[in-house]
Scaffold this active site. Structure first.
Site, PDB file in Angstrom:
ATOM      1  CG  LEU A  23     -46.997 104.156  42.006  1.00 31.35           C
ATOM      2  CD1 LEU A  23     -46.097 103.245  42.865  1.00 31.35           C
ATOM      3  CD2 LEU A  23     -46.433 104.484  40.665  1.00 31.35           C
ATOM      4  CB  THR A  50     -61.861 101.747  44.240  1.00 28.15           C
ATOM      5  OG1 THR A  50     -61.047 102.573  43.700  1.00 28.15           O
ATOM      6  CG2 THR A  50     -61.913 101.723  45.764  1.00 28.15           C
ATOM      7  CE  LYS A  56     -59.713  97.911  33.389  1.00 28.94           C
ATOM      8  NZ  LYS A  56     -59.803  99.211  33.161  1.00 28.94           N
ATOM      9  CB  SER A 227     -48.413 114.466  44.968  1.00 32.16           C
ATOM     10  OG  SER A 227     -47.776 115.522  44.527  1.00 32.16           O
ATOM     11  CE1 TYR A 252     -50.736 112.714  36.863  1.00 30.59           C
ATOM     12  CE2 TYR A 252     -48.635 113.711  36.742  1.00 30.59           C
ATOM     13  CZ  TYR A 252     -49.414 112.800  37.074  1.00 30.59           C
ATOM     14  OH  TYR A 252     -48.634 111.997  37.943  1.00 30.59           O
ATOM     15  CE  LYS A 256     -51.169 113.186  40.716  1.00 32.01           C
ATOM     16  NZ  LYS A 256     -51.793 111.972  41.295  1.00 32.01           N
ATOM     17  CB  THR A 313     -46.909 102.966  35.398  1.00 26.97           C
ATOM     18  OG1 THR A 313     -46.984 104.363  35.309  1.00 26.97           O
ATOM     19  CG2 THR A 313     -46.256 102.984  36.841  1.00 26.97           C
TER      20      THR A 313
END
Ligand SMILES: NC(=O)c1ccc[n+]([C@@H]2O[C@H](COP(=O)([O-])OP(=O)(O)OC[C@H]3O[C@@H](n4cnc5c(N)ncnc54)[C@H](OP(=O)(O)O)[C@@H]3O)[C@@H](O)[C@H]2O)c1
Length: 451
Positions: A23, A50, A56, A227, A252, A256, A313
């Site tokens: 994302l 970042t 990367k 979120s 997790y 969120k 993802t």
């Protein structure tokens, strides 16, 4: 100066964490596209990206440059010159790394229009396949929207935040020592630190740059939390006794849910003392003005929460073949009518990018009419995307009791908002903000003088 000459107000600065994949990368691409499409030809955008290491960061910039090169000329008269990049490194599970980046950006950037808090870590160690089949048979769409079968590494905390005592420059500070002379530090939940607390400290530290935005463009700086729809699985499991989710099997989802609570209650009088102190940054600006709001009232950055729906993802690592099956299931869910399966990350970036670029007056007007919302990326069966308000347990779609109940995209058992639930949510907001501010101050004291 001519009207078309670039000024600092026409330079849009946006910081996005975890920009190298999923994302995060799609959000950068979409931000560039929509910015070039909608802004004046002399407006420019700087993406402060970042990642966790410089390799990367460099490869992200190369891929973004290729993305811009592929845009049709008509869409970007001199688009390349209007887009610039700055790669930065931060590990959100290291508060010292967050502190280092903050100090650097405070001296380098004139302002920040938007910070998108995208990076995240799931903290999962696998999937309970038996449970997944059972949930899938009970309700297929629910099982791929609000899964309850992911297995968490319960109780996982970050590595020590403070450097080993021998390598530290000892300074007079309040950090306590145990009997071996080692520094004592309370554990920090790993998922909490990456998904919430690292971002929270970063936003606090950079809030002077967000406030500067107002003086240059008249817009307000924005903090955008990323979120998830999955927060609805932990409405009952979320507890202010464990906002870090350390003893929970749902660290997790709890992280969120916490970002939902922080964002949605950030404009309520009940949370004002803590939100003001959070947004005041390292140099507090709470100087009362004539309307009693304090200077921060004028330039006070705004805090929003969005989510990308469900996208394909690597956030939940699985065998490649299962990854393929997962994507097919996402498409089936969309064809069966789920509004929360954009699947493609570019479509998933629709809501965060809309909130990042929408004029402040439009956002304010929508919130004045329908309350503060959690803005989600949604699609119809054919994949046409749109931004859609998302129901949040205890808040509804806009925190307004009696608001119209939307049928699509609700978790089974969702309840219409009552006055009592709304009051409880406000209480949750107050308590979460209080704890977060307390934790921030404690950690700032421990980290003082270190870099
Ligand atoms: N995918 C979905 O369906 C979905 C659904 C709801 C919400 N979301 C949210 O969307 C956001 C992006 O997720 P994604 O699906 O795109 O996942 P992803 O591809 O795994 O991206 C996660 C990003 O976070 C970075 N990250 C992880 N740990 C970090 C740390 N300790 N310090 C700094 N950065 C770190 C990763 O960096 P490395 O590449 O170096 O690991 C990566 O850039 C997250 O906030 C997630 O919760 C995703």
């Amino acid at each position: 100066m001519k009207a078309s000459e670039p000024t600092l107000g026409s330079q849009f600065h946006v910081l996005i964490t975890g920009a190298n994949s999923g994302l995060g990368f799609a959000t950068c691409c979409r931000l560039i596209d929509e910015f070039l499409d909608t802004r004046q030809e002399y407006d420019s955008i700087t993406l402060v990206l970042t990642t966790r290491d410089s390799r990367k960061g460099d490869s992200t910039i190369t891929r973004l440059q290729k993305h811009v090169d592929k845009l049709p000329r008509s869409k970007r008269p001199d688009g390349t010159a209007r887009v610039s990049y700055q790669a930065e490194i931060v590990a959100l599970d290291s508060l010292l790394s967050v502190q280092r980046l903050s100090k650097k950006l405070l001296t380098q950037l004139p302002k920040l229009d938007v910070i998108i808090l995208n990076a995240a870590y799931g903290g999962w160690i696998g999937v309970d396949y038996w449970m997944s089949m059972r949930q899938s048979m009970s309700s297929f769409v629910e099982s791929v929207t609000w899964p309850t079968f992911k297995l968490s590494d319960i109780g996982k905390t970050t590595k020590s935040q403070l450097p080993p005592k021998d390598s530290r420059v000892r300074r007079k500070q309040k950090t306590t020592h145990d009997s071996d002379g080692e520094y004592n530090e309370p554990p920090l939940g790993e998922v909490f630190c990456i998904n919430v607390f690292g971002h929270y400290l970063l936003s606090h530290n950079l809030s002077p740059l967000l406030r500067n935005t107002h003086s240059f463009s008249g817009e307000k700086g924005r903090i955008i939390w990323i979120s998830s729809v999955e927060t609805e699985t932990v409405i009952d499991a979320f507890s202010t006794d464990d906002i870090q989710g350390v003893v929970s099997p749902f660290a997790y989802e709890i992280s969120k849910r916490l970002s939902d609570i922080l964002a949605l209650t950030s404009n309520l009088p009940a949370t004002k003392p803590w939100v003001d102190s959070f947004l005041s940054g390292p140099e507090p600006v709470l100087i009362p003005d004539s309307d009693g709001e304090g200077q921060i009232g004028v330039s006070r950055p705004r805090i929003y929460v969005t989510h990308p729906g469900i996208c394909s993802t690597e956030i939940l690592p699985v065998l490649w073949i299962l990854g393929v099956i997962k994507v097919i299931m996402f498409y089936i869910a969309r064809w069966l009518g789920s509004p929360w399966h954009p699947v493609d990350t570019y479509k998933g970036a629709c809501a965060p990018v809309w909130v990042a670029l929408c004029p402040q007056a439009q956002l304010d007007e929508m919130e004045a009419k329908e309350g503060a919302g959690k803005w989600g990326s949604s699609t119809d069966r054919w994949g046409n995307e749109r931004v859609r308000r998302t129901e949040v347990g205890g808040w509804g779609w806009g925190g307004i009791v009696g608001e119209e109940v939307q049928r699509a995209g609700r978790i089974r058992g969702a309840k219409a908002l009552t006055q009592e639930a709304r009051e409880d949510f406000e209480g949750l907001g107050r308590e979460c903000w209080r704890q977060m501010e307390e934790l921030r101050k404690e950690w700032e004291e421990r980290l003082h003088g270190l870099d």
